[in-house]
Design a protein around this motif. Structure first.
Motif, mmCIF file in Angstrom:
data_model
loop_
_atom_site.group_PDB
_atom_site.id
_atom_site.type_symbol
_atom_site.label_atom_id
_atom_site.label_comp_id
_atom_site.label_asym_id
_atom_site.label_seq_id
_atom_site.Cartn_x
_atom_site.Cartn_y
_atom_site.Cartn_z
ATOM 1 N N TYR A 1 0.811 -1.226 0.000
ATOM 2 C CA TYR A 1 0.000 0.000 0.000
ATOM 3 C C TYR A 1 0.847 1.281 0.000
ATOM 4 N N PRO A 2 1.908 1.378 0.836
ATOM 5 C CA PRO A 2 2.737 2.592 0.764
ATOM 6 C C PRO A 2 3.376 2.772 -0.624
ATOM 7 N N ALA B 1 0.737 4.313 -2.884
ATOM 8 C CA ALA B 1 0.595 5.742 -2.565
ATOM 9 C C ALA B 1 1.783 6.529 -3.112
ATOM 10 N N ALA C 1 -5.182 3.610 -0.849
ATOM 11 C CA ALA C 1 -3.781 4.026 -1.019
ATOM 12 C C ALA C 1 -3.605 4.842 -2.298
ATOM 13 N N GLY C 2 -4.236 4.391 -3.382
ATOM 14 C CA GLY C 2 -4.139 5.121 -4.647
ATOM 15 C C GLY C 2 -4.774 6.494 -4.577
ATOM 16 N N THR C 3 -5.920 6.584 -3.927
ATOM 17 C CA THR C 3 -6.612 7.873 -3.775
ATOM 18 C C THR C 3 -5.793 8.810 -2.897
ATOM 19 N N PHE C 4 -5.297 8.288 -1.794
ATOM 20 C CA PHE C 4 -4.479 9.098 -0.884
ATOM 21 C C PHE C 4 -3.264 9.669 -1.614
ATOM 22 N N GLY C 5 -2.522 8.807 -2.313
ATOM 23 C CA GLY C 5 -1.328 9.256 -3.019
ATOM 24 C C GLY C 5 -1.634 10.284 -4.092
ATOM 25 N N SER C 6 -2.704 10.064 -4.823
ATOM 26 C CA SER C 6 -3.067 10.983 -5.898
ATOM 27 C C SER C 6 -3.440 12.359 -5.348
#
Length: 196
Positions: free
Chosen positions: A14-15, A18, A56-61
């Motif tokens: 997950y990290p 992100a 994780a993808g939403t957070f990173g984006s």
């Protein structure tokens, strides 16, 4: 490039997703259209959870858009235009590009942030006019998270339904991603030469 993305996702989880999505917003040749479908494929292998991948993808984006929001917020439209006219050629950005983005944002306001988060190529750039207009950060984040969640969720779902066929698809994706990267670099070089 695809092998590197696979390695990051499979080794960090997950990290790693992100991190890749933050980098994707700042350095577009690493497209979310490759990152998230592969992450979705990994969920089908049981290595990661679908909802965790989407989170994780939403957070990173969304984190990756914040530098652009603050750039617009702190510098302001006039200084940003002057900077673009002086140095923007290196980023393929001019004051007229900023004016066009600003005009579009003025007409569509909140809808611009939400819908542009669903459109490749301008997903990150909409953050600049939002910052220039000093849109409330909380409101900006709600709109960004909402639009990004749909985009990331769709890409992750597509990757998960590819299932066992993802390796076959990756045989075609890797050369295409290199071709796209090469095209972007060539376009950039031509742009710099023309401005000199």
């Amino acid at each position: 490039m695809l092998d590197w993305i696979k390695t990051v996702i499979q080794s960090i989880g997950y990290p790693g997703i992100a991190f890749l999505m933050i980098v994707e917003n700042i350095f577009p040749p690493i497209p979310s259209e490759i990152i998230m479908p592969f992450a979705g494929f990994v969920t089908e292998q049981g290595e990661l959870n679908f909802y965790g991948v989407v989170a994780a993808g939403t957070f990173g984006s969304v984190v990756g858009t914040l530098p652009f929001y603050y750039l617009g917020h702190k510098i302001g439209e006039d200084r940003l235009k002057r900077w673009a006219d002086k140095h923007g050629k290196w980023l393929m950005l001019s004051s007229s590009d900023i004016e066009r983005a600003q005009g579009w944002f003025d007409r569509h306001d909140a809808a611009a942030v939400f819908f542009c988060r669903l459109i490749p190529g301008i997903r990150t750039l909409i953050s600049v006019p939002a910052g220039i207009k000093k849109m409330n950060l909380g409101y900006f984040l709600i709109l960004s998270v909402s639009g990004t969640l749909i985009w990331v969720g769709l890409l992750t779902y597509l990757g998960s339904i590819l299932g066992q066929n993802y390796d076959k698809v990756s045989e075609y994706l890797d050369p295409v991603s290199y071709a796209v990267f090469g095209f972007i670099i060539l376009s950039y070089i031509i742009h710099i030469i023309r401005h000199k």
